[in-house]
Design a protein around this motif. Structure first.
Motif, PDB file in Angstrom:
ATOM      1  N   GLU A 240      -4.089  11.312   5.918  1.00 31.39           N
ATOM      2  CA  GLU A 240      -4.352  10.079   5.178  1.00 31.39           C
ATOM      3  C   GLU A 240      -5.637  10.211   4.362  1.00 31.39           C
ATOM      4  O   GLU A 240      -5.707   9.787   3.203  1.00 31.39           O
ATOM      5  CB  GLU A 240      -4.471   8.898   6.144  1.00 31.39           C
ATOM      6  N   GLU A 241      -6.649  10.831   4.963  1.00 29.29           N
ATOM      7  CA  GLU A 241      -7.958  10.907   4.299  1.00 29.29           C
ATOM      8  C   GLU A 241      -7.977  11.929   3.165  1.00 29.29           C
ATOM      9  O   GLU A 241      -8.971  12.047   2.459  1.00 29.29           O
ATOM     10  CB  GLU A 241      -9.055  11.248   5.331  1.00 29.29           C
TER      11      GLU A 241
ATOM     12  N   ASP B  40     -11.464   4.087  12.399  1.00 22.63           N
ATOM     13  CA  ASP B  40     -10.633   4.621  11.307  1.00 22.63           C
ATOM     14  C   ASP B  40     -10.076   5.979  11.702  1.00 22.63           C
ATOM     15  O   ASP B  40     -10.651   6.990  11.404  1.00 22.63           O
ATOM     16  CB  ASP B  40     -11.498   4.719  10.049  1.00 22.63           C
TER      17      ASP B  40
ATOM     18  N   SER C  32      -8.091  -5.815   0.101  1.00 21.08           N
ATOM     19  CA  SER C  32      -9.110  -4.875   0.513  1.00 21.08           C
ATOM     20  C   SER C  32      -9.390  -3.929  -0.635  1.00 21.08           C
ATOM     21  O   SER C  32      -8.502  -3.615  -1.425  1.00 21.08           O
ATOM     22  CB  SER C  32      -8.634  -4.107   1.735  1.00 21.08           C
TER      23      SER C  32
ATOM     24  N   SER D 108      -8.140   2.111   0.145  1.00 28.13           N
ATOM     25  CA  SER D 108      -6.810   2.614  -0.224  1.00 28.13           C
ATOM     26  C   SER D 108      -6.162   3.285   0.980  1.00 28.13           C
ATOM     27  O   SER D 108      -6.843   3.904   1.791  1.00 28.13           O
ATOM     28  CB  SER D 108      -6.933   3.658  -1.332  1.00 28.13           C
TER      29      SER D 108
ATOM     30  N   HIS E 266     -16.326   6.345   7.698  1.00 37.90           N
ATOM     31  CA  HIS E 266     -16.739   7.384   6.743  1.00 37.90           C
ATOM     32  C   HIS E 266     -18.250   7.629   6.762  1.00 37.90           C
ATOM     33  O   HIS E 266     -18.747   8.431   5.987  1.00 37.90           O
ATOM     34  CB  HIS E 266     -16.310   7.057   5.301  1.00 37.90           C
TER      35      HIS E 266
ATOM     36  N   ASP F 238      -5.089  -0.393   9.948  1.00 41.94           N
ATOM     37  CA  ASP F 238      -6.046   0.564   9.375  1.00 41.94           C
ATOM     38  C   ASP F 238      -6.924  -0.156   8.355  1.00 41.94           C
ATOM     39  O   ASP F 238      -7.370   0.423   7.381  1.00 41.94           O
ATOM     40  CB  ASP F 238      -5.270   1.726   8.720  1.00 41.94           C
TER      41      ASP F 238
ATOM     42  N   ARG G 128     -11.540   3.364  -8.288  1.00 38.55           N
ATOM     43  CA  ARG G 128     -10.621   2.520  -7.513  1.00 38.55           C
ATOM     44  C   ARG G 128      -9.752   1.786  -8.523  1.00 38.55           C
ATOM     45  O   ARG G 128     -10.255   1.272  -9.528  1.00 38.55           O
ATOM     46  CB  ARG G 128     -11.395   1.520  -6.654  1.00 38.55           C
TER      47      ARG G 128
END
Ligand code: BES
Ligand code: MN
Ligand code: MN
Length: 465
Positions: A156-157, A122, A399, A402, A430, A183, A331
């Motif tokens: 992105e994170e 990732d 998925s 996000s 993560h 990704d 989410r």
């Protein structure tokens, strides 16, 4: 294609070394101390893209912002053929808890066919497959069969603020017919997938401040609002025992699951027991009336990601902490609006916050969910490429994760989004000991080579469903 595949085989050792070099750069976007490393990672990518013969430059955010550069590159324009934009992210999650790693997180180590390092899966390992496949095409054929552009971001994170701003300003370079993103993950090791939906997210930090100092809990306990108690009570009233979020209005826009999709998800070979076993638990929980895959992919969820308050040292210490803090997120699914959810969350928390503490709620990152049509010629082309690269047809999945910028790319560029990921659920993104399978790296590389071939055949007049 034979010669291109041979080039990949002949250069694999060098590609793996370059991947390790990239992984040694601690490009943690969430932590301001790594600012210099972020720039180093962006420059590293730009240099690789230039080396293989592309025009590449950094798009730097305004000096006043704390943002990180975008890396843009373009290959020679191929008239009459589609234009594809490869998106990926060079930022990684913080490595902590560092003591849980078997090797230092930024010293990539190869064990049992996996490379272990923060960012391996990732997204550094995945995004590089597309860079190296373009190298292979250019080295062997001299040119690509379609126009390829690259866009790599470093946020992105943390919700992609710089890229979002850039898109709002027009982003004329990015015009394309299809965006390719690696990704996401395979459905199971060796069972590749095309992802046609992502959940969105609304992430918050909640702070409760009570007395101006920690207090002796014997002297004050019982008459003072304890911020830690208040935080626990507030958080636990966000969700009920049936797994439903209790915020009024939270479900008002949730798109119901169609019978057709329910059936499709039910056909996927998913072993619930093995799923739980793989994470070291014997069972789980969630919203009543939904299967595990439905709960993960197409229903909203609530999770606390961090809690901090009071005494964390050894033994007992009898205090009322002066403050308490939590990080948590929801989410989201189609058609929930993250901004509206933010308002509902704030209203509800204010309403249930007990007297005697001051509450501050900060939204940290947010994005809507993504749902893509399955009937698209881009999908057919990707299917064929994956079959060639993995030796196995992909399944169609959603998925639960996000990718904050995708729905904006989808809207702003009016291009199809192809989510073809080479990761595995067990790659520990993560988490400590993140890894990427070198076999998946190889299969991703091969698939990417085929992808340029197959996507170049898409008839642009028929692409929009
Ligand atoms: N690559 C992930 C998204 C993802 C995770 C896709 C798992 C498929 C399966 C991405 O890097 C990510 O972690 N996104 C964050 C975004 C958030 C910080 C705004 C996420 O989903 O938590
Ligand atoms: Mn990612
Ligand atoms: Mn991530």
């Amino acid at each position: 294609m034979k010669a291109i595949e041979k080039y990949i085989r002949d250069n694999l050792d060098r590609f793996e070394e370059l991947l390790c070099e990239f992984l040694r750069i601690p490009s943690v976007s969430a932590d301001g101390r790594y600012r210099g490393e972020m720039l180093r990672a962006a420059e590293w990518l730009k240099t690789r893209l230039q080396e293989i013969g592309l025009k590449s430059w950094l798009i730097t955010p305004p000096e006043t912002s704390s943002g990180h550069p975008l890396v843009y590159a373009e290959a020679e324009k191929i008239p009459g053929a589609p234009t594809v934009l490869v998106y990926g992210h060079y930022d990684v999650q913080p490595a902590d808890p560092v003591e849980k790693w078997h090797n230092p997180p930024f010293e990539p180590t190869i064990r049992d066919g996996y490379v272990y390092a923060r960012g391996a899966s990732d997204d550094k390992g995945q995004l590089l497959t597309h860079v190296f496949s373009v190298e292979a095409w250019l080295a062997v054929q001299g040119k690509l069969p379609l126009t390829v552009k690259f866009l790599f971001e470093g946020e992105e994170e943390i919700g992609s603020p710089t890229l979002a701003q850039y898109l709002r300003k027009g982003a004329s370079e990015l015009g394309c017919d299809c965006v390719v993103i690696s990704d996401t993950a395979q459905f199971a090791p060796g069972q590749p997938a095309i992802t046609y939906g992502l959940r969105g997210i609304a992430y918050f930090q909640l702070e409760l401040e009570g007395p101006n100092s920690d207090l002796h809990s014997g002297q004050y306990g019982g008459a003072v609002t304890n911020p830690a108690n208040a935080l626990a009570a507030m958080l636990s009233s966000l969700i009920d025992e049936r797994g439903r979020i209790r915020i009024p209005g939270f479900y008002e826009k949730v798109r119901p699951l169609t019978d057709e999709e329910r059936q499709m998800l039910g056909l996927l070979p998913f072993d619930e027991e093995a799923f739980y076993r793989s994470i070291g638990v014997n069972t789980g929980s969630g919203e009543t009336g939904f299967t595990v895959l439905e709960r993960l992919w197409i229903r909203p969820s609530f999770d606390i990601s961090g809690l901090a308050s009071g005494y964390q040292g050894q033994g007992a210490k009898t205090i009322i902490p002066s403050r308490a803090e939590a990080k948590f997120s929801f989410r989201l699914v189609p058609d929930q609006d993250p901004a509206r959810i933010g308002e509902l969350v704030e209203t509800y928390l204010k309403q249930i916050c007990p007297p005697g503490v001051r509450m501050t709620l900060k939204p940290l990152a947010q994005c809507p969910a993504l749902a893509l049509p399955l009937s698209s010629p881009w999908i057919g082309a990707a299917q064929r490429a994956i079959e060639a690269g993995f030796g196995c047809a992909p399944v169609f999945v959603r998925s639960g994760g996000s990718i904050p910028i995708v729905s904006q790319l989808y809207q702003a560029l009016d291009a199809y989004i192809l989510l073809v990921g080479w990761g595995q659920e067990g790659d520990n993104p993560h988490a400590p000991n993140e890894r990427f399978s070198l076999a998946d790296f190889r299969r991703g590389l091969r698939t990417s080579c085929w992808l340029w071939q197959e996507l170049s055949q898409v008839d642009l007049d028929q692409q929009r469903p």
